[in-house]
Design a protein around this motif. Structure first.
Motif, short mmCIF file in Angstrom:
data_model
loop_
_atom_site.label_atom_id
_atom_site.label_comp_id
_atom_site.label_asym_id
_atom_site.label_seq_id
_atom_site.Cartn_x
_atom_site.Cartn_y
_atom_site.Cartn_z
N THR A 24 0.83 -1.20 0.00
CA THR A 24 0.00 0.00 0.00
C THR A 24 0.87 1.25 0.00
OG1 THR A 24 -1.71 -1.18 1.23
CG2 THR A 24 -1.86 1.22 1.19
N LYS A 25 0.65 2.08 -1.01
CA LYS A 25 1.41 3.33 -1.13
C LYS A 25 0.76 4.42 -0.27
CE LYS A 25 2.48 2.24 -5.91
NZ LYS A 25 2.15 2.56 -7.30
N VAL A 26 1.59 5.28 0.26
CA VAL A 26 1.10 6.44 1.01
C VAL A 26 0.17 7.26 0.13
CG1 VAL A 26 1.81 8.65 2.02
CG2 VAL A 26 3.02 6.55 2.64
N THR A 27 0.53 7.39 -1.16
CA THR A 27 -0.29 8.19 -2.07
C THR A 27 -1.68 7.59 -2.27
OG1 THR A 27 0.78 7.11 -3.95
CG2 THR A 27 1.62 9.29 -3.29
N GLU A 28 -1.81 6.26 -2.16
CA GLU A 28 -3.14 5.63 -2.28
C GLU A 28 -4.02 6.04 -1.11
OE1 GLU A 28 -1.85 1.55 -4.65
OE2 GLU A 28 -1.86 1.55 -2.47
N LEU A 43 -10.99 6.06 6.87
CA LEU A 43 -10.03 5.30 6.08
C LEU A 43 -9.82 3.92 6.68
CD1 LEU A 43 -7.47 8.14 5.38
CD2 LEU A 43 -8.71 6.87 3.63
N HIS A 44 -9.73 3.85 7.99
CA HIS A 44 -9.53 2.58 8.68
C HIS A 44 -10.71 1.63 8.45
CE1 HIS A 44 -9.33 0.01 12.42
NE2 HIS A 44 -8.18 -0.24 11.81
N SER A 51 -3.82 -0.87 10.01
CA SER A 51 -4.15 -0.43 11.36
C SER A 51 -4.33 1.09 11.38
CB SER A 51 -3.05 -0.83 12.35
OG SER A 51 -1.88 -0.07 12.11
N LEU A 52 -4.99 1.56 12.39
CA LEU A 52 -5.17 3.01 12.54
C LEU A 52 -3.83 3.73 12.67
CD1 LEU A 52 -7.37 5.14 12.55
CD2 LEU A 52 -7.63 4.78 15.01
N PRO A 53 -2.87 3.20 13.43
CA PRO A 53 -1.55 3.86 13.48
C PRO A 53 -0.87 3.92 12.11
CG PRO A 53 -1.78 2.40 15.37
CD PRO A 53 -2.96 2.14 14.47
N GLN A 54 -1.02 2.88 11.29
CA GLN A 54 -0.43 2.90 9.95
C GLN A 54 -1.05 4.02 9.11
OE1 GLN A 54 -1.34 -1.24 9.05
NE2 GLN A 54 0.86 -1.67 8.77
N LEU A 59 -0.83 9.46 6.58
CA LEU A 59 -1.33 10.83 6.42
C LEU A 59 -0.29 11.86 6.88
CD1 LEU A 59 -5.05 10.40 7.52
CD2 LEU A 59 -4.17 10.70 5.19
N GLY A 60 0.36 11.57 7.99
CA GLY A 60 1.41 12.47 8.46
C GLY A 60 2.54 12.57 7.46
#
Length: 102
Positions: A24-28, A43-44, A51-54, A59-60
């Motif tokens: 999974t890409k950050v951009t996705e 999103l979760h 996971s929510l932390p991922q 996003l960060g």
């Protein structure tokens, strides 16, 4: 893959940031966030394999590297458009429509 200052995020050899241990890409994740206005919780709910932390890390990372990620999104969109245009075959379309109308 190189590690980053962001937990759960790794950058591959092509410079694309992904969630560690996934494809999974950050951009996705950013694209879903921007297009649908989903927050991390939404999103979760949609991306059940993460996971929510991922998701928060993605996003960060996106907002800290916004220009670079936005450029990657533009490039991906342009590549998709080019692929779509190159695969359009008017002759094939005419044949299919002709057979459908019979």
């Amino acid at each position: 893959m190189q590690t980053t200052a962001w937990p759960f995020i790794q950058v591959n050899d092509c410079g694309i940031a992904c969630i560690s241990g996934t494809s999974t890409k950050v951009t996705e994740i950013a694209e879903c966030h921007l297009a649908y206005r989903w927050d991390a919780e939404q999103l979760h709910q949609q991306l059940t394999g993460l996971s929510l932390p991922q998701i928060h890390a993605a996003l960060g990372y996106y907002y800290e590297h916004k220009d670079e990620c936005d450029a990657q999104l533009r490039t991906a969109c342009e590549q998709a458009d080019n692929l779509r245009l190159s695969s359009e075959d008017d002759e094939l379309r005419r044949k299919v429509l002709s057979r459908l109308s019979q």
